[in-house]
Design a protein around this motif. Structure first.
Motif, short mmCIF file in Angstrom:
data_model
loop_
_atom_site.label_atom_id
_atom_site.label_comp_id
_atom_site.label_asym_id
_atom_site.label_seq_id
_atom_site.Cartn_x
_atom_site.Cartn_y
_atom_site.Cartn_z
N ALA A 123 0.82 -1.21 0.00
CA ALA A 123 0.00 0.00 0.00
C ALA A 123 0.85 1.25 0.00
O ALA A 123 0.53 2.24 -0.67
CB ALA A 123 -0.92 0.00 1.22
N GLY A 128 -1.96 -0.41 -5.13
CA GLY A 128 -3.41 -0.32 -5.39
C GLY A 128 -3.73 0.71 -6.45
O GLY A 128 -4.52 0.46 -7.37
N GLN A 132 -5.17 0.16 -10.26
CA GLN A 132 -6.41 0.82 -10.68
C GLN A 132 -6.22 1.71 -11.90
O GLN A 132 -7.05 1.72 -12.80
CB GLN A 132 -6.97 1.64 -9.52
#
Length: 196
Positions: A123, A128, A132
Motif C-alpha cells: 500500500a 493499489g 487501478q
C-alpha cells in the motif's frame, strides 16, 4: 584561434545593453519608486526551529519558514549532515541525499517492526493505485520481476548441479597410527616387512 585584439565596433550585437534606455532590466534597478509599484514589504519574522535544520553552505541564513517534522536522525541523518558539508554543485551532495532517503526508508520499516506494527509495504508503494490506474504497466513490472526471479533461481540450480556433476571429491583417508601419509612412507613400510 587568433589572440589579436578585437575592435568591438565590428562585432554584431556588441554592447547592446550599454544604453540604459534600451535595457529591459534597467527600470528594476531604480529602487526609489518601489512604493508606487507595490514592491515594498517587510521581511517576515524568521521561524525559530526547535530541531536541527540542515542548511546549504551556499546560503548564509535559513529561509523564513523551514520544515521541522522530520529532523535528521540515525544513519540517514549522518549521511545528510555529511552531504550538507558539500556544495550543491557537487554531485556527491545529491547522491548522498538520495542514499540517505533510501536508508531512511529502511530505518522506518525497522522502527515500525520494533514498535510491533507490520508495515503495509504494497500500500505504501502505491500498488493499489497502480493496479487501478495503470494496470498494463503494473503487469509489465510484475512480469519483469517474475522473469528475473525465475532466471536467478535457474542459474543457482544449474550451478549447484554442475558442481555436483564435476569430478568427485577425493576419498578422505583418516590418518591413524598405522596409516602412512605418503607413497614413500608406504614403500618404506612394505620394505620393512620384507616386501618388494
Amino acid at each position: 584561434m587568433s589572440k589579436a585584439l578585437i575592435n568591438p565596433a565590428t562585432v554584431p550585437g556588441w554592447g547592446v545593453d550599454a544604453d540604459p534606455q534600451n535595457d529591459p532590466t534597467y527600470p528594476i534597478r531604480h529602487i526609489g519608486d518601489q512604493k508606487t509599484r507595490g514592491l515594498t514589504w517587510c521581511r517576515p519574522a524568521l521561524q525559530r526551529p526547535d530541531v536541527e535544520i540542515l542548511r546549504s553552505i551556499e546560503h548564509n541564513r535559513l529561509p523564513a519558514v523551514v520544515g521541522t517534522s522530520t529532523p535528521p536522525s540515525g544513519l540517514s541523518g549522518m549521511l545528510r549532515r555529511y552531504a550538507f558539508r558539500r556544495s550543491e554543485s557537487d554531485w556527491w551532495h545529491w547522491l548522498l541525499l538520495m542514499g540517505a532517503d533510501r536508508v531512511n526508508v529502511v530505518e522506518g520499516v525497522v522502527d515500525d517492526l520494533r514498535g510491533g506494527a507490520v508495515p503495509n509495504i504494497p500500500a505504501e508503494m502505491g500498488i493499489g493505485a497502480e493496479w487501478q490506474y495503470n494496470r498494463a504497466r503494473f503487469l509489465t513490472k510484475v512480469g519483469a520481476v517474475a522473469a528475473a526471479s525465475l532466471a536467478a533461481i535457474l542459474i543457482v540450480r544449474a550451478r549447484r548441479t554442475d558442481a555436483s556433476d564435476a569430478t568427485p571429491a577425493p576419498e578422505r583417508r583418516w590418518i591413524t597410527g598405522e596409516a602412512r601419509e605418503t607413497a614413500l612412507g608406504e614403500k618404506l613400510h612394505t620394505s620393512e616387512r620384507g616386501g618388494a
